[in-house]
Design an enzyme around this catalytic site. Sequence first.
Site, PDB file in Angstrom:
ATOM      1  N   SER A 286       0.863  -1.024  -0.199  1.00 34.15           N
ATOM      2  CA  SER A 286       0.157  -0.086   0.027  1.00 34.15           C
ATOM      3  C   SER A 286       0.993   1.427  -0.367  1.00 34.15           C
ATOM      4  O   SER A 286       2.288   1.033   0.464  1.00 34.15           O
ATOM      5  CB  SER A 286      -0.891  -0.177   1.127  1.00 34.15           C
ATOM      6  OG  SER A 286       0.087   0.692   2.278  1.00 34.15           O
ATOM      7  N   ASP A 287       0.493   1.914  -0.953  1.00 36.53           N
ATOM      8  CA  ASP A 287       1.082   3.596  -0.432  1.00 36.53           C
ATOM      9  C   ASP A 287       0.521   4.175   1.182  1.00 36.53           C
ATOM     10  O   ASP A 287       0.027   3.138   1.792  1.00 36.53           O
ATOM     11  CB  ASP A 287       0.007   4.591  -1.647  1.00 36.53           C
ATOM     12  CG  ASP A 287       1.765   5.725  -1.461  1.00 36.53           C
ATOM     13  OD1 ASP A 287       2.483   5.927  -0.750  1.00 36.53           O
ATOM     14  OD2 ASP A 287       1.203   6.778  -2.340  1.00 36.53           O
ATOM     15  N   TRP A 288       1.484   4.936   1.763  1.00 34.32           N
ATOM     16  CA  TRP A 288       1.598   5.187   3.273  1.00 34.32           C
ATOM     17  C   TRP A 288      -0.022   5.536   3.872  1.00 34.32           C
ATOM     18  O   TRP A 288      -0.117   6.886   3.463  1.00 34.32           O
ATOM     19  CB  TRP A 288       2.809   6.251   3.515  1.00 34.32           C
ATOM     20  CG  TRP A 288       3.846   5.168   4.030  1.00 34.32           C
ATOM     21  CD1 TRP A 288       4.255   5.743   5.168  1.00 34.32           C
ATOM     22  CD2 TRP A 288       4.165   3.934   3.047  1.00 34.32           C
ATOM     23  NE1 TRP A 288       5.523   4.640   4.677  1.00 34.32           N
ATOM     24  CE2 TRP A 288       5.265   3.834   3.280  1.00 34.32           C
ATOM     25  CE3 TRP A 288       4.368   3.761   1.729  1.00 34.32           C
ATOM     26  CZ2 TRP A 288       6.665   2.729   3.196  1.00 34.32           C
ATOM     27  CZ3 TRP A 288       4.718   2.809   1.261  1.00 34.32           C
ATOM     28  CH2 TRP A 288       6.122   2.419   2.006  1.00 34.32           C
ATOM     29  N   GLY A 289      -0.847   5.006   4.560  1.00 31.20           N
ATOM     30  CA  GLY A 289      -2.595   4.774   4.767  1.00 31.20           C
ATOM     31  C   GLY A 289      -3.312   5.033   2.994  1.00 31.20           C
ATOM     32  O   GLY A 289      -4.078   5.374   3.983  1.00 31.20           O
ATOM     33  N   ALA A 290      -2.858   4.032   2.494  1.00 32.80           N
ATOM     34  CA  ALA A 290      -4.263   4.178   1.702  1.00 32.80           C
ATOM     35  C   ALA A 290      -4.479   2.529   1.911  1.00 32.80           C
ATOM     36  O   ALA A 290      -4.955   2.166   1.297  1.00 32.80           O
ATOM     37  CB  ALA A 290      -3.124   3.966   0.202  1.00 32.80           C
TER      38      ALA A 290
END
Length: 801
Positions: free
Chosen positions: A321-325
Amino acid sequence: MRAAAPSSILQNPGFAYGCCISSSTSPASLHVLPLPSRRNCVLTNLRTALSTLPISSYPFSSFPVPSASPIPGTFPSTSPKSPPPPGSDLIPDFAPAWSKAHSQAKKLISGWSVEQKVNVSTGVFWMKGLCVGNIAAVGDFPGLCLEDSPLGVRDTDFVTAFPAGITVASTWNRTLLRQRGQAMGAEFKGKGVHVALGPMMNMGRIAQGGRNWEGFGADPYLTGESAYETVLGLQQSGVQACAKHYINNEQEHKRDHESSHVDDRTEHEIYLHPFMRSVQAGVASVMCSYNQINASWACENDRTLNQILKGEVGFQGYVQSDWGAHHSTLAAVNGLDMSMPGDINLGSGTTWWGPNLTAFVENGTIAESRLTDMAERIVAAWYLLDQDKNYPNVSFNAFAQNDPATNQHVDVQDDHYKVVREIGAAGTVLLKNTGNALPLGKPRSLAIIGNDAGPSSRGPNGYGDRAGDDGTLAMGWGSGTTNFPYLIDPAAATAIDQDVALVFVNADSGEGYLTVDGNEGDRKNLTLWGNADTLITAVAQANPNTIVVVHSVGPAILEAWIENPNVTAVLWASLPGQESGNSIVDVLYGDVNPSGRLPYTIAKSPADYSAQLITGGTANDILLIEYTEGLNIDYRHFDANNIEPRFPFGFGLSYTNFSYSDLKVRAVHHADHTSAALESAWAKGKASPNVEGGSTAIWLHRPAFEVSFKVTNTGKVKGGEIPQLYLHFPESAGEPPSVLRGFSDVLLRPHQSETVTLTLSRYDLSLWDAVAQGWRKPEGKFTFSVGASSRDFRLKGTVPL
């Protein structure tokens, strides 16, 4: 005022578990075939609700591994350490290397507990490790360090600030793309980073898009070739590459609260293509993005992750994941393999996975076989790059760069400044050169004007993540940056005995978590910054030999002064990295003849582009972004609608001239007949089979036709040309008038000629059939043009189908 299209808003029904295939009421909706039970979904109306996955019991069966026998001279078996040379027609077969890596991973994790497998899939939380992302050690597995950025190692010292992706794409030079990748890979490895968070390959759909400069332009073929060479270079040096941001993350405004609505054909032909090329390059990791796609979060979208990426494309690495996605525990069912940085929100200390994932596996909601698949994919990528053998330890602290206990200040720069300088010059595009104003001779006086000409008042790293436009611009802002070891500006290097006015101007943008001069990542408009139009006009009034140098993140509107006869030359220098001043001086004085070409169209008006920035929306709204332009992005839109650009895609002048001649085209016949039946069916207009790895099948991608022609330097000085091949599909195909399908680079002495050979594959001649879910040759006559830009065709031919 922010220049934007009227906003369209989806009311957010609240975050829900999982997402999967979405359907649309539009004529271009996805056609979904029945699939195995691991790909469950709920179909909803895109305009009213987020597609959700209910709590239930979800079995899992492993994806079949795509298989094909190596073909000598076409499809050689190799490893990431030994890729084919840049621009080679050889298609590397990484399947044996992946197979070995997966076997090693299976063996290593065979005795792991559920908790251990979960630990390999869940980051240690924000700021709880040395790198921007961290996977903890499990048994004999030492864990992973994941670190930005696409242009160099972020958050540390003694590293190189490389040219941005948009700059190296402007070279249209596969060798330089590969060399940049190799040099960056060596620096990441030298610092102990396992996973380099790049390259970035979003498509520049919106000219104002804040992070376009991290990528490779606005054409899928150019972006795909750039991504391919970059991945090969990075992984040749031993670091895992990460293809990002998958997929349709085309603007910064509300990137985590927007739904991109894209039809299946457009998705495959435009936005998927660079990721597919990355998979063909053996990419270890793919990062899913913040946005929704057709009302399903990108990091738990069954259609894009399972069906397309792991299914059709045959990706054997892991999705992070992208950071916080990451939005739910059940994201594991729909294809997410690694949660970064591990917590739900940065620093929240809560997680969707960790003990929650353990519980879901133990109570049967998520099959343990799926968790095992996640862990295996992650560990296999580590083995694929031989990171189990004497890999350096992490030697820096991304969150405390001055802490003496955790920063060893390892110098990994080597002589990489040389390739930085070379790319900076080769990526400079000569847009205008009246009366041979360039290269500079030895006139008597010189005026150097513009804030972009000198150093920043705070120094090159004075603004956090480079979020300030002060001094010469060499990279945008955000997580896609690095620290400058130094930054050479143009002023001192050129201030000797000249009588021209050099005006340096720029336009900046970056990631949306930072705002610069009211620009929240995306640009508010397409004007140059710092009242540049007024400055250039004023200087041109006073000096009849005004030369403009532009450092820009993307296209800008130049109409206020571009036709002014006193503006004699314009150099488009993009974002050159730390050797900026040296690179531009090389071009100004003719030590390097500019051969850069635009990787996007420069329009006469912002309204001429096919898509505009969507703004508006409250904190809880989901913006609806409809890709109504379909296949017609950038130059394709200009061509389809007969819009005259200021400077077309692929354009660039030289200090010399070139001619094209002796066009030849022939069918390519291969000695083996392993795919004769498939090739015959394709020739009859049948779609390729909808099978695992179908979109990357060797028979689709190996050369089917060869185009050759002669390029001659007809001028008086040595120079480089970038011949480009554009395919014209039959009218029945519904394709844009011209699509880029090949390019090369040649460096020629005066009167020297060279024969250039380009190839076309069956994939190049296919469209995506959304009904049959395969690649199909449309009926009719295929023609092509060879020339110097998308609007400058010199030779024309017909594909002998």
